[in-house]
Design an enzyme around this catalytic site. Structure first.
Site, mmCIF file in Angstrom:
data_model
loop_
_atom_site.group_PDB
_atom_site.id
_atom_site.type_symbol
_atom_site.label_atom_id
_atom_site.label_comp_id
_atom_site.label_asym_id
_atom_site.label_seq_id
_atom_site.Cartn_x
_atom_site.Cartn_y
_atom_site.Cartn_z
ATOM 1 N N ASP A 173 9.626 5.666 -10.560
ATOM 2 C CA ASP A 173 9.185 6.287 -11.813
ATOM 3 C C ASP A 173 9.859 7.634 -12.055
ATOM 4 O OD1 ASP A 173 7.596 4.147 -12.310
ATOM 5 O OD2 ASP A 173 5.683 5.221 -12.252
ATOM 6 N N LYS A 193 -0.904 -4.240 -3.063
ATOM 7 C CA LYS A 193 -2.173 -3.718 -2.574
ATOM 8 C C LYS A 193 -2.313 -2.283 -3.065
ATOM 9 C CE LYS A 193 -5.312 -2.040 0.408
ATOM 10 N NZ LYS A 193 -5.681 -0.621 0.575
ATOM 11 N N SER A 202 0.800 -1.211 0.000
ATOM 12 C CA SER A 202 0.000 0.000 0.000
ATOM 13 C C SER A 202 0.842 1.275 0.000
ATOM 14 C CB SER A 202 -0.954 -0.051 1.192
ATOM 15 O OG SER A 202 -1.964 0.913 1.062
#
Length: 439
Positions: free
Chosen positions: A307, A321, A296
């Protein structure tokens, strides 16, 4: 409503931490048709149970069971929280609650451990991410809801509970006895490693985690006597927590760019979070450690820094998740926790059921110190050898300092010796520092 990036409820044993969000629910579409046939079937079943079941059942129990079943049938993270469990969410957000100290969910009818929490009975007993709990004491888990299982795991601090656990790679179930305790979760720990490299461990994302990270880095810089050369950010076995904390931690290492965005059916579930100027370590190398227990909010941070090319992600594939749960207060004091959106990394990758793949994979290994019974002969042991500077000083009565831990504390030396993954992360940071210097 509360917006959560934590994993599955779990009340006092394990809940995803939450934070109030200023949002309004949208009304259902006007052309929504009501499934009359299914509603008639529901009423018929309700009446049959009320009149024909072997024991008399309280109407409130039947209706709460129906609500709970309706939500739990959606996905592992949607659930109904009775008033007592809804209130306990506030305790977890503050970082102090009672229980065993692990984040859990349901899988194939069993309680699955998402990750143990640092410095808790679960971690001390050796509970691992991915363990399936099949028995609680003498009671089988199969057939129970997550809420039922949690109620058994809860109890007076100091009392014991035996868990029967199935673990991948083990031929037979493991039995572990845990002692219930008041769990006080410290969100952040820090220490200096070698060569000016700092180490920060985030065990869970709480409301103050972003602020605590800033303080931890300042503390490390004071200890180092100058800015850090690099940082290891440890998110292993971090089950998640408050969404805004994950955003703040990511933002701490970024000057601009998208951090995370969410998509759902209703307008209020579509959110975008971007970084503001201000990298707390001024572009110095960062390695983020993750594993199968990183979930999460941990995955949001890892995905954002990966990224944006700001950090190297090392370890193993994360839990996966990537959904948003909204906790909605009900009129009876209870609450419903329902999945309302999915998370996406800046490049548009969905975290849900995929997780974050590390840039550098570090396999789980067991490191043991080799006990050498025969000491090797060194130059200083040879008869008539040339004296070194320290030997000359000692011969003249001058004391010399013997630094056996490369300028680090004994505790840190022991951690680096035992924790292979931290050692590898530190080596990666060193390599990145050298690469920056050669540019």
């Amino acid at each position: 409503m509360w917006v959560s990036s934590g994993v599955v409820l779990g009340a006092l044993i394990a809940v995803g931490t939450n934070v109030w969000a200023d949002k309004e629910t949208q009304s259902a579409p006007e052309n929504k048709t009501i499934p009359l046939q299914e509603l008639r079937a529901f009423v018929e079943v309700y009446e049959r149970i009320s009149t024909d079941y072997v024991d008399q059942v309280d109407d409130k129990q039947l209706l709460e069971g129906a609500i709970s079943g309706m939500l739990s049938s959606l996905d592992p993270h949607s659930a109904y929280l009775p008033p007592v469990d809804a209130k306990s969410m506030e305790e977890h957000t503050r970082g102090e609650f009672g229980g065993l100290g692990m984040e859990v969910g349901m899988e194939d009818g069993f309680v699955k451990v998402i990750s143990p929490i640092d410095d808790t009975p679960a971690q001390e007993a050796g509970i691992q991410a991915g363990d399936l709990i099949i028995k609680l004491g003498a009671e089988p888990v199969k057939g129970k809801t997550l809420s039922d299982a949690v109620k058994i795991m809860r109890g007076k601090p100091g009392t014991k509970l035996e868990l029967t656990v199935v673990r991948k790679g083990e031929d037979a179930p493991l039995k572990m006895e845990l002692t219930r305790a008041i769990i006080k979760v410290k969100s952040i720990k820090q220490r200096m490693l070698k060569d000016g490299i700092g180490y920060v461990r985030i065990s869970q994302f709480q409301v103050r985690t972003g602020q605590d990270l800033q303080l931890a880095v300042k503390t490390l810089e004071q200890e180092n006597g100058k800015p850090l050369n690099g940082l290891v950010l440890d998110l292993r076995n971090n089950p998640g927590g408050v969404l805004t904390a994950a955003v703040e931690v990511s933002d701490a290492f970024l000057n601009d760019g998208l951090i995370v965005y969410t998509e759902g059916r209703i307008r209020n579930s579509q959110m975008r979070f971007s970084a503001e100027s201000g990298d707390i370590i001024n572009g110095k190398p960062v390695v983020v450690l993750v594993n199968e227990g990183s979930a999460s909010a941990s995955e949001i941070v890892a995905g954002a820094l990966q990224d944006q090319k700001r950090a190297l992600i090392a370890g193993r594939d994360t839990f996966g998740k990537g959904s948003v749960q909204t906790l909605m207060q009900l009129n009876n004091g209870a609450a419903m926790k329902m999945t309302t959106a999915r998370y996406f990394t800046p490049s548009g990758r969905s975290i849900q059921a995929e997780g974050i793949a590390p840039d550098v994979e570090i396999e789980r290994v067991k490191v043991e110190k080799v006990d050498t019974k025969i000491e090797r002969v060194k130059e200083k042991d040879l008869s008539g050898h040339l004296e070194g500077d320290d030997e000359k000083k000692q011969a003249n009565g001058v004391e010399t300092k013997q630094d056996t831990t490369d300028g680090i504390t004994k505790e840190t030396a022991e951690i680096l010796e035992k924790d292979f993954e931290i050692n590898e992360a530190m080596r990666l940071v060193k390599t990145m520092i050298l690469a920056q210097q050669l540019k």
